[in-house]
Design a protein around this motif. Structure first.
Motif, PDB file in Angstrom:
ATOM      1  N   MET A   1       0.827  -1.207   0.000  1.00 12.43           N
ATOM      2  CA  MET A   1       0.000   0.000   0.000  1.00 12.43           C
ATOM      3  C   MET A   1       0.861   1.257   0.000  1.00 12.43           C
ATOM      4  N   THR A   2       1.991   1.213   0.722  1.00 12.42           N
ATOM      5  CA  THR A   2       2.824   2.403   0.800  1.00 12.42           C
ATOM      6  C   THR A   2       3.388   2.789  -0.559  1.00 12.42           C
ATOM      7  N   VAL A   3       3.831   1.772  -1.331  1.00 14.05           N
ATOM      8  CA  VAL A   3       4.489   2.057  -2.593  1.00 14.05           C
ATOM      9  C   VAL A   3       3.543   2.763  -3.552  1.00 14.05           C
ATOM     10  N   ALA A   4       2.267   2.312  -3.589  1.00 11.84           N
ATOM     11  CA  ALA A   4       1.324   2.888  -4.537  1.00 11.84           C
ATOM     12  C   ALA A   4       0.600   4.110  -3.973  1.00 11.84           C
ATOM     13  N   ASP A   5       0.842   4.434  -2.726  1.00  8.67           N
ATOM     14  CA  ASP A   5       0.107   5.521  -2.090  1.00  8.67           C
ATOM     15  C   ASP A   5       0.536   6.857  -2.698  1.00  8.67           C
ATOM     16  N   PRO A   6      -0.380   7.562  -3.395  1.00  9.43           N
ATOM     17  CA  PRO A   6       0.025   8.783  -4.096  1.00  9.43           C
ATOM     18  C   PRO A   6       0.042  10.024  -3.206  1.00  9.43           C
ATOM     19  N   ARG A   7      -0.319   9.880  -1.933  1.00  6.87           N
ATOM     20  CA  ARG A   7      -0.399  11.077  -1.100  1.00  6.87           C
ATOM     21  C   ARG A   7       0.981  11.695  -0.894  1.00  6.87           C
ATOM     22  N   PRO A   8       1.062  13.035  -1.047  1.00  3.81           N
ATOM     23  CA  PRO A   8       2.348  13.665  -0.781  1.00  3.81           C
ATOM     24  C   PRO A   8       2.664  13.550   0.704  1.00  3.81           C
ATOM     25  N   ARG A   9       3.892  13.227   1.027  1.00  4.11           N
ATOM     26  CA  ARG A   9       4.284  13.208   2.439  1.00  4.11           C
ATOM     27  C   ARG A   9       5.631  13.897   2.580  1.00  4.11           C
ATOM     28  N   THR A  10       5.750  14.660   3.627  1.00  6.74           N
ATOM     29  CA  THR A  10       7.014  15.332   3.912  1.00  6.74           C
ATOM     30  C   THR A  10       7.852  14.389   4.752  1.00  6.74           C
ATOM     31  N   LEU A  11       9.082  14.163   4.330  1.00  6.20           N
ATOM     32  CA  LEU A  11       9.936  13.208   5.038  1.00  6.20           C
ATOM     33  C   LEU A  11      10.624  13.868   6.229  1.00  6.20           C
ATOM     34  N   ALA A  12      10.741  13.103   7.301  1.00  6.61           N
ATOM     35  CA  ALA A  12      11.402  13.604   8.509  1.00  6.61           C
ATOM     36  C   ALA A  12      12.905  13.587   8.325  1.00  6.61           C
ATOM     37  N   PRO A  13      13.612  14.586   8.871  1.00 10.02           N
ATOM     38  CA  PRO A  13      15.070  14.473   8.930  1.00 10.02           C
ATOM     39  C   PRO A  13      15.433  13.243   9.756  1.00 10.02           C
ATOM     40  N   PHE A  14      16.595  12.683   9.494  1.00  5.79           N
ATOM     41  CA  PHE A  14      17.002  11.475  10.196  1.00  5.79           C
ATOM     42  C   PHE A  14      17.217  11.772  11.687  1.00  5.79           C
ATOM     43  N   GLY A  15      16.748  10.891  12.533  1.00  4.93           N
ATOM     44  CA  GLY A  15      17.003  11.010  13.974  1.00  4.93           C
ATOM     45  C   GLY A  15      16.105  12.026  14.651  1.00  4.93           C
ATOM     46  N   ARG A  16      16.226  12.064  15.984  1.00  3.03           N
ATOM     47  CA  ARG A  16      15.421  13.036  16.718  1.00  3.03           C
ATOM     48  C   ARG A  16      16.212  14.331  16.875  1.00  3.03           C
ATOM     49  N   ARG A  17      15.525  15.419  17.102  1.00  4.57           N
ATOM     50  CA  ARG A  17      16.192  16.721  17.262  1.00  4.57           C
ATOM     51  C   ARG A  17      15.583  17.439  18.459  1.00  4.57           C
ATOM     52  N   ARG A  18      16.361  18.336  19.021  1.00  2.00           N
ATOM     53  CA  ARG A  18      15.887  19.044  20.204  1.00  2.00           C
ATOM     54  C   ARG A  18      15.200  20.336  19.774  1.00  2.00           C
TER      55      ARG A  18
END
Ligand code: FES
Length: 268
Positions: A1-18
């Protein structure tokens, strides 16, 4: 489902941040936190979420394990970027988050998951229950005046969150202390009676989401539901957030939290 999911998504920067808490506002039974997230993306999509953990005193005590981060949808993003979260203190993690004061630190991971897609058909109707109204704030901001927000709360103290909305709102409360006495699905049924050409977006407790899903399925109205689940990792590794769909199990943190209501037999 993820591969075909056309919804735009903003990707998180790697790791957690303060990040740093900039403002705290009491809204009746809820708390709004505004958090400076200078290292985060400025364009999270409505319906996406973040994992939050207080930078200090995040756990039961010095000898205890820290709490897991809490998954919260963002309510609004403004320049900076600064993120608004709305929360209710219902357990140790959210109680600690609700105690945060301006200047205190917060670990953030996100934005995560897939949010709301554009309307498939007709006008957008947004239905929120309790703290589930939060992601509908930014979605209504983006959709503009055509999007009416239908908001259900336990009481007038909870309904104070309705004043965060910039557009049209209708309110229902269980005890009738503000707006219509009854449920948000009463408001939704009345709107669909008036004009059934709509796409529905909903976020709230499972019983409310199931009522919205069933109402929309009966009327052939498309609906998108932002579901809740306990989330340990937030990025697909632990499988703690799986929910059953007609296509099998999906992980809400990567395939959701917003799912097409037509994929669900039931929201449990
Ligand atoms: Fe870990 Fe979804 S929260 S897989």
């Amino acid at each position: 489902m993820t591969v075909a999911d056309p919804r735009p998504r903003t990707l998180a920067p790697f790791g957690r941040r303060r990040a740093v808490v900039r403002e705290v506002e009491r809204l009746g039974a809820y708390v709004r936190l505004r958090v400076d997230d200078g290292e985060g993306p400025a364009d999270p999509r409505p319906g996406q979420f973040y994992m939050l953990a207080a930078a200090e005193r995040w756990g039961a005590g010095a000898d205890e394990r820290p709490f897991l981060p809490r998954a919260l949808s963002f309510a609004r993003v403004t320049g900076g970027p600064a993120l608004d979260f709305v929360l209710e203190a219902v357990g140790p993690g959210t109680e600690r988050l609700a105690e945060l004061r301006p200047g205190e630190g917060l670990w953030l991971t996100g934005p995560l998951g897939a949010g709301f897609p554009p309307p498939e058909r007709g006008r957008p109707l947004l239905a929120g229950g309790g703290i589930g109204v939060a992601p509908l704030l930014c979605w209504q901001d983006e959709l503009g005046p055509q999007a009416v927000a239908l908001l259900g709360f336990r009481s007038a103290a909870h309904a104070e969150a309705a004043r965060l909305f910039a557009g049209a709102v209708e309110v229902a409360t269980d005890d009738g202390s503000a707006g219509h006495r009854g449920s948000v699905t009463d408001l939704l049924a009345a709107e669909l009676d008036r004009d059934g050409e709509a796409t529905v977006y909903a976020c709230g407790p499972p019983a409310m989401l199931e009522a919205v899903r069933a109402l929309c399925a009966d009327r052939g109205v498309p609906c998108w539901l932002a579901l809740e689940a306990g989330m340990a990792c937030g990025y697909g590794a632990c499988f703690g957030c799986v929910v059953p769909t007609r296509d099998g199990y999906v992980r809400l943190c990567v395939d959701g939290p917003v799912l097409d209501g037509a994929l669900l037999e039931e929201v449990a």
